[in-house]
Design a protein around this motif. Structure first.
Motif, short mmCIF file in Angstrom:
data_model
loop_
_atom_site.label_atom_id
_atom_site.label_comp_id
_atom_site.label_asym_id
_atom_site.label_seq_id
_atom_site.Cartn_x
_atom_site.Cartn_y
_atom_site.Cartn_z
N VAL A 35 0.84 -1.21 0.00
CA VAL A 35 0.00 0.00 0.00
C VAL A 35 0.88 1.25 0.00
O VAL A 35 0.64 2.19 -0.78
N ILE A 36 1.91 1.27 0.85
CA ILE A 36 2.77 2.46 0.94
C ILE A 36 3.47 2.72 -0.39
O ILE A 36 3.44 3.83 -0.92
N HIS A 38 2.74 1.56 -3.39
CA HIS A 38 1.80 1.85 -4.47
C HIS A 38 1.32 3.30 -4.38
O HIS A 38 1.26 4.00 -5.40
N GLN A 39 1.03 3.75 -3.17
CA GLN A 39 0.55 5.12 -3.01
C GLN A 39 1.64 6.12 -3.40
O GLN A 39 1.36 7.13 -4.03
N ARG A 40 2.88 5.82 -3.02
CA ARG A 40 4.00 6.72 -3.40
C ARG A 40 4.11 6.81 -4.92
O ARG A 40 4.34 7.88 -5.47
N ILE A 43 1.25 8.91 -6.24
CA ILE A 43 1.47 10.34 -5.97
C ILE A 43 2.54 10.90 -6.91
O ILE A 43 2.38 11.99 -7.46
N GLN A 46 0.98 11.35 -10.22
CA GLN A 46 0.07 12.50 -10.21
C GLN A 46 0.85 13.81 -10.28
O GLN A 46 0.47 14.72 -11.01
#
Lengths: 275, 190
Positions: A35-36, A38-40, A43, A46
């Motif tokens: 999760v960490i 993937h989110q990085r 971001i 983005q």
């Protein structure tokens, strides 16, 4: 569980418990790490997209400012180089009246001054028309486009035609002017670069959108080329088209027909009828 | 702490201990479900959570009075908490957040429960059948206390950390007068 209930051997129990607990623990840590990371990644992506969008906006803004400056320079040059000398000459002729008292000479100089003032009026009218076509203001987009295409036709080098299928309700004047400028820019580009034999403009309505389509048989652009040229720092015309389309909240699409005989440019504009 | 004291006192198989364990399991799940209800944004899921809690309490009561299998309640509780934790992560990944997930207090609370429940999952579902096994009881204490400690450390991190606030990135700053960009400021010039 069945295995454990049947076989109550302490070693087996320990092994199952150890590996079971370890497996679950690793799975939990794995989920958290995934999760960490993937989110990085999301971001970062983005931010990258936002930067690209910001760069593009910046480029469009610069193009728009440059275009305005060039337009001002053009108007300034027209006024300074053409209207200025004309009015100065007219002033000279009128001055002559004060020196020469002979009626014949006075009459001649007044006539000359009048001619020059007429030329100046015509020149200023032309400048004014280039800023806001009177046909567009008074009679709407359809008449303005017809007028523009008739002038192109009159040159004799190009077969230009217009057909509006469903334009019973006029758009707001600002919208009409933006659409007019976009089509004018496209047509100018086609005339300058494409070597085409005909240009045909059609208009239609579908639901809440108006569609304008230009066909021509010269060398044109497809969407990927338009996007690429739009993202390079040189050239102003296409960026102006893009920024005007953005103001209209519309879309533009460049394509070539299946038989590769002519190019199409389609503009989609949401309907905003004039009050 | 309760289980540690009772274990030291040698009351592990006592009916009172069993009751305390069961009440603790139900209460723990209810608190976690309440926390989960508070942090999620999906309205349809918010309607489901009370139903799940009621069903869980009902099944625990049936288990307590009729079936007498403590592993069942613990197993169901663990699976439900795991599902909630994974849903929380899924929900966070769906949101277009621009700040990192580990700067959020809720994240630390969720991982504390996720790791504790995942680590003690096998322990609890095996507990009912393996209690007479002395070796198992020793491992039970080690594993349970280790993961409990880890859970408490992670919860402490959650309690001690400061929530990251999103600073507004615009010009509505207090240093500027309230009408600097409005029509009023233009009117004031004339």
């Amino acid at each position: 569980m069945y295995f454990l209930q049947v076989n109550n051997n302490p070693d087996t129990v320990s092994t199952v418990l150890f590996f079971g607990t370890l497996g679950m623990f690793v799975m939990a840590i794995g989920i958290v790490v995934f999760v960490i990371f993937h989110q990085r990644k999301v971001i970062r992506y983005q931010l990258q997209m936002k930067k690209l969008e910001d760069d593009k906006q910046q480029m469009l803004l610069q193009a728009s400012i440059r275009f305005q400056e060039e337009e001002r320079q053009r108007i300034a040059a027209d006024l300074h180089d053409d209207a200025g000398p004309l009015l100065a000459t007219a002033r000279l002729y009128l001055n002559e009246n004060l020196i020469h008292q002979e009626p014949a000479i006075q009459l001649q100089s007044i006539y000359n001054a009048k001619q020059i003032i007429d030329d100046a009026i015509q020149l200023i009218r032309n400048i004014s028309h280039s800023l806001m076509p009177p046909t567009l203001k008074n009679f709407g987009l359809e008449s303005a486009m017809t007028d523009l295409f008739q002038k192109m036709n009159a040159s004799g080098n190009l077969n230009a035609s217009v057909r509006f299928h469903d334009y019973r309700v006029r758009m707001k004047l600002e919208q009409e002017l933006l659409v007019f400028r976009v089509i004018q820019e496209l047509v100018t580009n086609i005339m300058k670069h494409s070597n085409s034999g005909f240009i045909h403009l059609t208009q239609n309505t579908n639901g809440q959108n108006l569609y304008f389509r230009i066909h021509h048989d010269g060398k044109g652009l497809i969407q990927s080329e338009f996007d690429r040229l739009n993202n390079v720092s040189t050239g102003l015309g296409l960026k102006n088209i893009q920024s005007r389309i953005k103001v209209l909240k519309g879309r533009i699409f460049f394509e070539i027909d299946a038989s590769h005989t002519y190019y199409k440019v389609t503009i989609e504009v949401p309907k905003e009828p004039a009050m | 702490m309760v289980s540690f004291i009772l274990h030291k006192e040698g009351h592990s198989a006592d009916p009172l201990v069993e009751t305390i364990y069961d009440i603790f399991t139900v209460a723990e799940f209810c608190f976690f479900a309440g926390f989960f209800y508070y942090i999620i944004s999906d309205k349809s899921l918010k309607k489901i959570i009370p139903v799940v809690v009621i069903l869980f309490v009902a099944s625990s009561l049936i288990d307590f009075f009729l079936v007498l299998d403590e592993s069942f309640t613990s197993g169901v509780q663990a699976v439900l908490i795991l599902i909630m934790c994974i849903y929380y992560f899924f929900d966070q990944l769906k949101k277009p957040n621009s700040f990192l997930i580990y700067n959020n207090i809720n994240f630390w609370v969720i991982i504390s429960f996720l790791i504790y429940v995942a680590g003690t999952f096998f322990l609890y579902i095996m507990a009912e059948n393996m209690v007479p096994n002395k070796e198992f009881r020793k491992e039970y204490v080690i594993i349970n206390f280790s993961f409990n400690l880890l859970k408490n450390i992670l919860l402490s991190v959650a309690m001690l950390m400061k929530e990251e606030k999103v600073t507004p990135n615009n010009f509505t700053d207090t240093h500027l007068s309230g009408d600097w960009d409005s029509i009023k400021s233009i009117n004031n010039l004339s």
